[in-house]
Scaffold this motif. Structure first.
Motif, PDB file in Angstrom:
ATOM      1  N   LEU A   1       0.826  -1.204   0.000  1.00  0.00           N
ATOM      2  CA  LEU A   1       0.000   0.000   0.000  1.00  0.00           C
ATOM      3  C   LEU A   1       0.861   1.255   0.000  1.00  0.00           C
ATOM      4  CD1 LEU A   1      -2.827   1.333   0.264  1.00  0.00           C
ATOM      5  CD2 LEU A   1      -2.519   1.178   2.761  1.00  0.00           C
ATOM      6  N   THR A   2       1.954   1.251   0.753  1.00  0.00           N
ATOM      7  CA  THR A   2       2.806   2.437   0.810  1.00  0.00           C
ATOM      8  C   THR A   2       3.436   2.743  -0.544  1.00  0.00           C
ATOM      9  OG1 THR A   2       4.605   1.021   1.640  1.00  0.00           O
ATOM     10  CG2 THR A   2       3.335   2.276   3.265  1.00  0.00           C
ATOM     11  N   GLU A   3       3.726   1.706  -1.336  1.00  0.00           N
ATOM     12  CA  GLU A   3       4.305   1.934  -2.664  1.00  0.00           C
ATOM     13  C   GLU A   3       3.281   2.563  -3.605  1.00  0.00           C
ATOM     14  OE1 GLU A   3       7.503  -1.775  -2.552  1.00  0.00           O
ATOM     15  OE2 GLU A   3       5.483  -2.101  -3.329  1.00  0.00           O
ATOM     16  N   LEU A   4       2.051   2.081  -3.556  1.00  0.00           N
ATOM     17  CA  LEU A   4       0.986   2.687  -4.358  1.00  0.00           C
ATOM     18  C   LEU A   4       0.787   4.142  -3.956  1.00  0.00           C
ATOM     19  CD1 LEU A   4      -1.603   2.669  -6.186  1.00  0.00           C
ATOM     20  CD2 LEU A   4      -2.836   1.884  -4.143  1.00  0.00           C
ATOM     21  N   ASN A   5       0.634   4.383  -2.657  1.00  0.00           N
ATOM     22  CA  ASN A   5       0.374   5.736  -2.180  1.00  0.00           C
ATOM     23  C   ASN A   5       1.511   6.686  -2.526  1.00  0.00           C
ATOM     24  OD1 ASN A   5      -1.985   4.773  -1.111  1.00  0.00           O
ATOM     25  ND2 ASN A   5      -1.377   4.958   1.028  1.00  0.00           N
ATOM     26  N   ASP A   6       2.748   6.215  -2.365  1.00  0.00           N
ATOM     27  CA  ASP A   6       3.881   7.088  -2.627  1.00  0.00           C
ATOM     28  C   ASP A   6       4.000   7.414  -4.109  1.00  0.00           C
ATOM     29  OD1 ASP A   6       6.415   8.326  -1.376  1.00  0.00           O
ATOM     30  OD2 ASP A   6       7.194   7.240  -3.121  1.00  0.00           O
ATOM     31  N   THR A   7       3.740   6.447  -4.980  1.00  0.00           N
ATOM     32  CA  THR A   7       3.823   6.706  -6.419  1.00  0.00           C
ATOM     33  C   THR A   7       2.748   7.708  -6.847  1.00  0.00           C
ATOM     34  OG1 THR A   7       4.708   4.490  -6.816  1.00  0.00           O
ATOM     35  CG2 THR A   7       3.801   5.652  -8.708  1.00  0.00           C
ATOM     36  N   LEU A   8       1.540   7.542  -6.351  1.00  0.00           N
ATOM     37  CA  LEU A   8       0.479   8.508  -6.650  1.00  0.00           C
ATOM     38  C   LEU A   8       0.825   9.880  -6.073  1.00  0.00           C
ATOM     39  CD1 LEU A   8      -2.649   6.255  -6.037  1.00  0.00           C
ATOM     40  CD2 LEU A   8      -2.026   7.329  -8.212  1.00  0.00           C
ATOM     41  N   GLN A   9       1.374   9.883  -4.871  1.00  0.00           N
ATOM     42  CA  GLN A   9       1.740  11.148  -4.234  1.00  0.00           C
ATOM     43  C   GLN A   9       2.814  11.877  -5.025  1.00  0.00           C
ATOM     44  OE1 GLN A   9       2.300  11.367   0.158  1.00  0.00           O
ATOM     45  NE2 GLN A   9       4.418  11.897  -0.368  1.00  0.00           N
ATOM     46  N   ARG A  10       3.828  11.152  -5.468  1.00  0.00           N
ATOM     47  CA  ARG A  10       4.889  11.771  -6.267  1.00  0.00           C
ATOM     48  C   ARG A  10       4.347  12.290  -7.602  1.00  0.00           C
ATOM     49  NH1 ARG A  10      10.309  10.373  -4.647  1.00  0.00           N
ATOM     50  NH2 ARG A  10      10.263   9.118  -2.739  1.00  0.00           N
ATOM     51  N   THR A  11       3.388  11.580  -8.161  1.00  0.00           N
ATOM     52  CA  THR A  11       2.759  12.034  -9.402  1.00  0.00           C
ATOM     53  C   THR A  11       2.014  13.340  -9.179  1.00  0.00           C
ATOM     54  OG1 THR A  11       2.529   9.760 -10.201  1.00  0.00           O
ATOM     55  CG2 THR A  11       1.106  11.418 -11.205  1.00  0.00           C
ATOM     56  N   VAL A  12       1.216  13.394  -8.124  1.00  0.00           N
ATOM     57  CA  VAL A  12       0.462  14.618  -7.812  1.00  0.00           C
ATOM     58  C   VAL A  12       1.409  15.775  -7.523  1.00  0.00           C
ATOM     59  CG1 VAL A  12      -1.082  15.701  -6.138  1.00  0.00           C
ATOM     60  CG2 VAL A  12      -1.586  13.405  -6.984  1.00  0.00           C
ATOM     61  N   LEU A  13       2.437  15.532  -6.718  1.00  0.00           N
ATOM     62  CA  LEU A  13       3.374  16.602  -6.370  1.00  0.00           C
ATOM     63  C   LEU A  13       4.140  17.098  -7.590  1.00  0.00           C
ATOM     64  CD1 LEU A  13       4.761  15.290  -2.971  1.00  0.00           C
ATOM     65  CD2 LEU A  13       3.232  17.234  -3.322  1.00  0.00           C
ATOM     66  N   HIS A  14       4.445  16.198  -8.515  1.00  0.00           N
ATOM     67  CA  HIS A  14       5.112  16.615  -9.751  1.00  0.00           C
ATOM     68  C   HIS A  14       4.217  17.552 -10.559  1.00  0.00           C
ATOM     69  CE1 HIS A  14       7.467  16.459 -13.436  1.00  0.00           C
ATOM     70  NE2 HIS A  14       6.379  16.071 -14.081  1.00  0.00           N
ATOM     71  N   LEU A  15       2.909  17.283 -10.570  1.00  0.00           N
ATOM     72  CA  LEU A  15       1.985  18.143 -11.300  1.00  0.00           C
ATOM     73  C   LEU A  15       1.762  19.471 -10.574  1.00  0.00           C
ATOM     74  CD1 LEU A  15      -0.617  15.436 -12.389  1.00  0.00           C
ATOM     75  CD2 LEU A  15       1.210  16.446 -13.769  1.00  0.00           C
ATOM     76  N   LEU A  16       1.792  19.436  -9.253  1.00  0.00           N
ATOM     77  CA  LEU A  16       1.626  20.669  -8.475  1.00  0.00           C
ATOM     78  C   LEU A  16       2.897  21.512  -8.504  1.00  0.00           C
ATOM     79  CD1 LEU A  16      -0.173  19.243  -5.301  1.00  0.00           C
ATOM     80  CD2 LEU A  16      -1.225  20.653  -7.096  1.00  0.00           C
ATOM     81  N   ASP A  17       4.046  20.861  -8.497  1.00  0.00           N
ATOM     82  CA  ASP A  17       5.335  21.553  -8.428  1.00  0.00           C
ATOM     83  C   ASP A  17       6.342  20.827  -9.318  1.00  0.00           C
ATOM     84  OD1 ASP A  17       7.605  22.958  -7.809  1.00  0.00           O
ATOM     85  OD2 ASP A  17       7.786  22.172  -5.763  1.00  0.00           O
ATOM     86  N   PRO A  18       6.339  21.123 -10.612  1.00  0.00           N
ATOM     87  CA  PRO A  18       7.235  20.414 -11.546  1.00  0.00           C
ATOM     88  C   PRO A  18       8.713  20.543 -11.215  1.00  0.00           C
ATOM     89  CG  PRO A  18       5.521  21.610 -12.738  1.00  0.00           C
ATOM     90  CD  PRO A  18       5.433  22.051 -11.310  1.00  0.00           C
ATOM     91  N   SER A  19       9.085  21.536 -10.409  1.00  0.00           N
ATOM     92  CA  SER A  19      10.503  21.703 -10.049  1.00  0.00           C
ATOM     93  C   SER A  19      11.008  20.563  -9.184  1.00  0.00           C
ATOM     94  CB  SER A  19      10.691  23.025  -9.289  1.00  0.00           C
ATOM     95  OG  SER A  19      10.164  22.938  -7.973  1.00  0.00           O
ATOM     96  N   GLY A  20      10.099  19.846  -8.520  1.00  0.00           N
ATOM     97  CA  GLY A  20      10.490  18.751  -7.647  1.00  0.00           C
ATOM     98  C   GLY A  20      10.799  19.166  -6.226  1.00  0.00           C
TER      99      GLY A  20
END
Length: 268
Positions: A112-131
């Motif tokens: 579950l943590t891997e799913l959540n983290d991958t989705l979270q990183r995807t969302v954060l990349h869209l919110l803040d493309p700078s990383g």
């Protein structure tokens, strides 16, 4: 620092804290059922809809969240993605972001943590493309007891006893199978889960939101550091505004403005 649980497509309150630059995610906490760890709320044509990731019961009382495995005996990925498409295909920005999320609902994640983290990183990349936003999030390297004085500002977010995880969303654990591990490189173009960024403060200095960020009224607490924003929503012509839904509701409706809306929602 702000101590948070992992979350499945977390809500606006959760993401306002992630963008604050002060967030630390606890992967060693005792898993709590019927929580946002494996559930999110979206807005459908019929009103607020909850999407729950089914998970296996992998141990007794006190099983760490990092050990919780996803149950693929149900077609939950297909159902979740179809629900998201049905709810947001008419939103202004769904077509812009669809390609970032669709592949993740075809990819298999063991934990579950891997799913959540991958989705979270995807969302954060869209919110803040700078990383920058993703880089400032830390992860615990050990269990932080709820008894730790984690609320120095008196905000009422020191949790009590964490309940054992039993119930209909938990199934008897199945042994892991070779070849079911997540791919090392995810199709959304974001970094794979590593959880190797340490938190920046000692546990006694955390404001603990692990329990109070909850869909259960008896656990939820007022949060003076969060001002729930209002914004355009799909179905606004027939449904009242629904606050603090999953971050994808804001992202699909407001697009590039979503990050500023979330930052404004976090009150220092």
């Amino acid at each position: 620092m702000i101590l948070l649980p992992t979350a499945y497509l977390g809500n606006l309150q959760y993401y306002s804290k992630l963008l604050s630059g002060e967030a630390c995610i606890d992967l060693h906490e005792h898993y709590l059922k019927q929580s946002y760890r494996n559930r999110c709320d979206i807005l459908s044509a019929g009103g607020v809809m909850s999407l729950t990731v089914p998970v296996y019961h992998t141990g007794g009382v006190g099983t760490p969240t990092r050990e919780i495995r996803i149950d693929y005996s149900k077609r939950w990925q297909h159902r979740h993605w179809q629900a998201i498409v049905s709810a947001y295909r008419g939103s202004p920005y769904f077509a812009h972001y669809e390609e970032h999320f669709a592949p993740l609902y075809r990819q298999r994640f063991d934990l579950l943590t891997e799913l959540n983290d991958t989705l979270q990183r995807t969302v954060l990349h869209l919110l803040d493309p700078s990383g920058g936003a993703a880089a400032r999030i830390g992860y615990t390297d050990r269990y932080v007891s709820p008894s730790v004085p984690s609320d120095p500002q008196g905000q009422g977010h020191t949790p009590g006893h964490l309940s054992p995880h039993t119930g209909p969303e938990m199934q008897t654990a199945a042994p892991s199978r070779p070849g079911t591990e997540p791919h090392a490189e995810n199709p959304a173009g974001t970094a794979s889960a590593t959880f190797d960024t340490p938190c920046k403060a000692e546990p006694a200095r955390y404001a603990d939101f692990r329990l109070s960020l909850s869909p259960k009224p008896r656990l939820s607490r007022p949060d003076p550091t969060f001002a729930a924003p209002q914004y355009y929503q799909v179905f606004s012509d027939r449904l009242p505004f629904a606050g603090n839904l999953s971050v994808i509701d804001l992202l699909f409706c407001e697009g590039p403005a979503a990050a500023d809306i979330l930052r404004a929602a976090h009150l220092k």
